[in-house]
Write a protein that holds these residues in place. Sequence first.
Motif, PDB file in Angstrom:
ATOM      1  N   PRO A 442       1.339  -1.397  -0.210  1.00  0.00           N
ATOM      2  CA  PRO A 442       0.178   0.023  -0.101  1.00  0.00           C
ATOM      3  C   PRO A 442       0.946   1.308  -0.105  1.00  0.00           C
ATOM      4  CG  PRO A 442      -0.097  -1.272   2.021  1.00  0.00           C
ATOM      5  CD  PRO A 442       0.469  -1.602   0.973  1.00  0.00           C
ATOM      6  N   VAL A 472      -7.349  -3.522  -5.099  1.00  0.00           N
ATOM      7  CA  VAL A 472      -6.838  -2.000  -4.338  1.00  0.00           C
ATOM      8  C   VAL A 472      -7.742  -1.180  -5.088  1.00  0.00           C
ATOM      9  CG1 VAL A 472      -5.095  -0.570  -4.556  1.00  0.00           C
ATOM     10  CG2 VAL A 472      -4.529  -2.799  -5.001  1.00  0.00           C
ATOM     11  N   ARG A 525      -5.525   3.111   8.147  1.00  0.00           N
ATOM     12  CA  ARG A 525      -6.542   2.645   7.194  1.00  0.00           C
ATOM     13  C   ARG A 525      -7.222   1.464   7.216  1.00  0.00           C
ATOM     14  NH1 ARG A 525      -0.786   1.499   6.017  1.00  0.00           N
ATOM     15  NH2 ARG A 525       0.586   2.561   4.380  1.00  0.00           N
TER      16      ARG A 525
END
Length: 551
Positions: A442, A472, A525
């Motif tokens: 990421p 993603v 996240r």
Amino acid sequence: MPGPTAAPVDANTAEWALVEALAAEHPRSGRHNLYTESCGRWAADSTRTALTVRDESGTSENFTYTQLDGMSARLAGYLRSRGIGAGDTVAGILDRGLAPWLVAFAAWRLGAVYVPLFTGYGAAALADRLRLASARIVVCEPALQAALEDELPGTEIIGSATATDGRPGRPSLGQALAHPPYRPIAATGPADTAVMMFTSGTTGTPKACTIPHAGWLATVPFARHVLGTRPDSAVLGLSDPGWSYGLLTTGSTIMALGHRVIVQTGRFDAARILYALAENGAVHVAGAPTAFRRLLDSIPDGPPLPGLLPATSGGEPLDPETARSWSELTGVPLRNGYGLTEVGMVLADPGEGDGRLEPIPGWEVRLADPGRTASEGRLLIRRPPHQLSDGYANATPAWARLWTEDGWLATEDVFRRDSDGKLTYRGRVDDVIVTSGYKISPVEVESVLRRHPGVRDAAAVPTPDGAGGSTVRAVVETMPGYAGSPELASNLKDLVRQEAGRHAYPRIIDFTDQLPRTESGKVRRQALGPEGPGSALPRSTAPAAGEAQWP
């Protein structure tokens, strides 16, 4: 399994021997006090400046080590009159300025434990940590005083106002500083606890790292080799004194080496910070990547910075674009740094501008994780002669689980090792995205997205692909003047496809005004969820009012 990545063992041994020799009280002598190291050793020189505090109006005030010695002695006298002694805990919930240093120094003089806490926490979260720490006295920002008195009715709460009157009817730091001084320094040992530092974890009960009086020695190689401090240099720290990077790594350690620390009070204002740099000569800047990105936006319109020295970034991954832009606009490198409150600063970019890391002298690391390729894996750190923390006060079993039987700390961070031995951060163990058999970092996706002029920040997370796997997804925080649109999303997908590869580009892009962050400014996240839209992000995860401007 990859072998160790480190300087030769004899070089590491020599580094720690030199570090110990820099201490005023040799840690092997059995006596070591963090106040003596940070301030007391220099207090006889009334001309040596320890701290510059620059306020929101642009006015600067300098404090010598001699002045800090006298003020902290008076505060120690007050704390002692309130029954504070060796092993007791004194907390500080304080913004950047003079107060954090006075409270920490006074506590250490008495052999007490200083508990720094971030002012962006709510009253209930602060009270939980203060109870865990068994804080006897709390010095806090005046705006927090009433709420903490309600949460902790049996605890003495002192407002940080330096004027002797303080808030009517409530004790103030100014009143405490009027107390007669108490000058004896407690005979603490190198392993006695000086600081209880709560980690900024995003889930579960925060862990209370215990930092001994000799823990600061773990951060000296970082100051010597990464910042590269010199006799005439100062360090402007952009990190909050509620975290170890602000209080210790770029704070008390810098003072212990005899250098000046500069702090800017009030809200984050890039223009004011640039003028502080221009006014103070040879200055290193230390902060988070987000802060440097915001400074870069203002540099073309700001003052010239002829005395600027190499800068360092920590707290979150530094993207190569930010490092290159800083170097091009200032003429000095921005070096990436990696560390943990548990051990200290371990890895750094030697200044090549690509963000890749190598062990700081004195440290040894290796990669290991069954099932990963030989060039990628979880980072392990060999136990050094000196490490920042020596345990968790409230989670002893968790501390023991960090360490392998042969003395390596197993982090939750994944790195790639290139053929030249340099390391690239790939993400947390549970952050790596697996899609169509590929392992996607990421951090790499986010770094590419930030290169677009319309992107202030970005976070990449996995999301279900509808076929039992993952793909993603990127959540993008846009720059002022840019609106999230299908056209911008398409451009960003193309950018990642070209720069990182077809396998890595985000199939889904959502836009948001502000990414959710931890109290220390790191993107959460986990709070983004598996799918959009970004407009549905929980606003409660944003930093508290008044702190959002400080990355």
